[in-house]
Design a protein around this motif. Structure first.
Motif, PDB file in Angstrom:
ATOM      1  N   GLY A  61       0.815  -1.200   0.000  1.00  0.00           N
ATOM      2  CA  GLY A  61       0.000   0.000   0.000  1.00  0.00           C
ATOM      3  C   GLY A  61       0.851   1.253   0.000  1.00  0.00           C
ATOM      4  O   GLY A  61       2.056   1.225   0.257  1.00  0.00           O
ATOM      5  N   LYS A  62       0.206   2.375  -0.267  1.00  0.00           N
ATOM      6  CA  LYS A  62       0.870   3.674  -0.287  1.00  0.00           C
ATOM      7  C   LYS A  62       0.987   4.239   1.125  1.00  0.00           C
ATOM      8  O   LYS A  62       0.045   4.181   1.909  1.00  0.00           O
ATOM      9  CB  LYS A  62       0.065   4.641  -1.161  1.00  0.00           C
ATOM     10  CG  LYS A  62       0.561   6.077  -1.193  1.00  0.00           C
ATOM     11  CD  LYS A  62       1.767   6.239  -2.064  1.00  0.00           C
ATOM     12  CE  LYS A  62       2.108   7.716  -2.255  1.00  0.00           C
ATOM     13  NZ  LYS A  62       3.340   7.901  -3.050  1.00  0.00           N
ATOM     14  N   GLY A  63       2.136   4.784   1.463  1.00  0.00           N
ATOM     15  CA  GLY A  63       2.336   5.378   2.774  1.00  0.00           C
ATOM     16  C   GLY A  63       1.673   6.737   2.900  1.00  0.00           C
ATOM     17  O   GLY A  63       1.503   7.466   1.916  1.00  0.00           O
ATOM     18  N   GLY A  64       1.286   7.075   4.120  1.00  0.00           N
ATOM     19  CA  GLY A  64       0.715   8.386   4.385  1.00  0.00           C
ATOM     20  C   GLY A  64       1.773   9.468   4.269  1.00  0.00           C
ATOM     21  O   GLY A  64       2.901   9.314   4.750  1.00  0.00           O
ATOM     22  N   ALA A 111       6.046   4.324   5.465  1.00  0.00           N
ATOM     23  CA  ALA A 111       6.580   3.313   4.546  1.00  0.00           C
ATOM     24  C   ALA A 111       5.617   3.097   3.386  1.00  0.00           C
ATOM     25  O   ALA A 111       4.400   3.135   3.551  1.00  0.00           O
ATOM     26  CB  ALA A 111       6.793   2.003   5.296  1.00  0.00           C
ATOM     27  N   GLY A 112       6.184   2.866   2.221  1.00  0.00           N
ATOM     28  CA  GLY A 112       5.365   2.761   1.027  1.00  0.00           C
ATOM     29  C   GLY A 112       5.328   4.054   0.248  1.00  0.00           C
ATOM     30  O   GLY A 112       4.365   4.366  -0.446  1.00  0.00           O
ATOM     31  N   GLY A 113       6.397   4.837   0.377  1.00  0.00           N
ATOM     32  CA  GLY A 113       6.536   6.031  -0.442  1.00  0.00           C
ATOM     33  C   GLY A 113       5.769   7.231   0.038  1.00  0.00           C
ATOM     34  O   GLY A 113       5.521   8.169  -0.739  1.00  0.00           O
ATOM     35  N   GLY A 114       5.367   7.259   1.311  1.00  0.00           N
ATOM     36  CA  GLY A 114       4.672   8.433   1.822  1.00  0.00           C
ATOM     37  C   GLY A 114       5.505   9.687   1.652  1.00  0.00           C
ATOM     38  O   GLY A 114       6.666   9.725   2.029  1.00  0.00           O
ATOM     39  N   GLY A 152      10.110  16.511   6.792  1.00  0.00           N
ATOM     40  CA  GLY A 152      10.537  15.193   7.242  1.00  0.00           C
ATOM     41  C   GLY A 152      10.990  14.332   6.078  1.00  0.00           C
ATOM     42  O   GLY A 152      10.831  14.687   4.899  1.00  0.00           O
ATOM     43  N   GLY A 153      11.559  13.171   6.392  1.00  0.00           N
ATOM     44  CA  GLY A 153      11.994  12.241   5.365  1.00  0.00           C
ATOM     45  C   GLY A 153      10.833  11.483   4.756  1.00  0.00           C
ATOM     46  O   GLY A 153       9.779  11.300   5.373  1.00  0.00           O
ATOM     47  N   GLN A 154      11.008  11.048   3.533  1.00  0.00           N
ATOM     48  CA  GLN A 154       9.982  10.267   2.846  1.00  0.00           C
ATOM     49  C   GLN A 154      10.062   8.799   3.261  1.00  0.00           C
ATOM     50  O   GLN A 154      11.090   8.309   3.706  1.00  0.00           O
ATOM     51  CB  GLN A 154      10.164  10.383   1.338  1.00  0.00           C
ATOM     52  CG  GLN A 154       9.947  11.777   0.798  1.00  0.00           C
ATOM     53  CD  GLN A 154      10.208  11.879  -0.692  1.00  0.00           C
ATOM     54  OE1 GLN A 154      10.497  10.885  -1.344  1.00  0.00           O
ATOM     55  NE2 GLN A 154      10.100  13.078  -1.229  1.00  0.00           N
ATOM     56  N   GLY A 155       8.957   8.113   3.115  1.00  0.00           N
ATOM     57  CA  GLY A 155       8.943   6.678   3.338  1.00  0.00           C
ATOM     58  C   GLY A 155       9.552   5.942   2.165  1.00  0.00           C
ATOM     59  O   GLY A 155       9.561   6.436   1.028  1.00  0.00           O
TER      60      GLY A 155
END
Length: 244
Positions: A61-64, A111-114, A152-155
């Motif tokens: 799934g896609k990260g928040g 996680a998942g590119g949030g 912040g950093g990306q997932g």
């Protein structure tokens, strides 16, 4: 497969009825990725009655992203009689929840590119922000800022993956694997608002961290969202996120 991403075979936003009829079997091979382009759509939607899903790859799934956004689901079941077989070495992973924002510092992304672009960095860590580090799973939160919003950093898209480092000691690190993001710390009030750090992004299927003032943070996405449909699961691999 669609266009290779980082030399990895993949497809996004797959619906089973585009490939199989009722009672059919959909096979996801080893090293093949199914991914979601948004948190509102699962990576795999099973809308075919009595379907069997045999997964030897990665369904994620896609990260928040950014502030207070929950992660998206990996699989959504909208038909009856579904069987899911998750093989040894395979992953089904909901996206991580975003971390809550602190004092002018953005929370880490799940996680998942949030927080990242629609086209994912499959198999790679998320990019770092102006303060928080990108993670293989959850991204690290930004530092506390008084002059403006630090990011912040990306997932990332590494399974299970490590969380990215926080911008400073008052903010939370990103969650690894299926672990929640680290919480921010409250340490006073200067009259302009609470002095608190942001929460780190959640690891796969896990919630983001809170900001040290509020007690809640965005939830992680489900590994399997059944939508009240009964299903049969054989799991010899790894599932991050709830299954209900």
């Amino acid at each position: 497969t669609s266009t290779l991403i980082n030399n990895l075979s993949n497809r996004s936003n797959v619906t089973t009825s585009s490939f199989i009829v009722g009672g059919g079997t959909l096979i996801i091979p080893a090293d093949f990725w199914l991914w979601a382009s948004s948190t509102g759509t699962a990576a795999l939607i099973v809308d075919t009655p009595n379907a069997t899903i045999e997964n030897s790859g990665y369904i994620v799934g896609k990260g928040g992203g950014y502030q207070n956004n929950p992660g998206g689901d990996a699989i959504s079941i909208t038909a009856s009689g579904v069987t899911i077989i998750n093989s040894s070495g395979a992953y089904i992973a909901g996206g991580g929840g975003a971390g809550s924002q602190g004092r002018n510092g953005q929370g880490g992304n799940g996680a998942g590119g949030g927080g990242g672009p629609v086209t994912p960095r499959l198999g790679q860590s998320g990019l770092s922000g102006t303060s928080g580090s990108g993670g293989g799973a959850g991204g690290g939160a930004a530092a506390v800022s008084f002059s403006g919003g630090l990011t912040g950093g990306q997932g990332g898209y590494i399974l299970p993956g490590s969380g990215g480092a926080a911008g400073n000691s008052n903010s939370g690190a990103g969650g690894s694997g299926g672990s929640a993001g680290g919480n921010g710390t409250y340490y006073g009030n200067d009259g302009g608002g609470p002095l608190n750090g942001s929460g780190g992004g959640g690891g796969w299927g896990a919630a983001g961290g809170n900001n040290g003032v509020t007690s809640s943070a965005p939830a992680g996405g489900k590994g399997i969202e059944a939508n009240s449909n009964s299903f049969t699961l054989t799991n010899n691999g790894t599932i991050y996120g709830s299954q209900s």
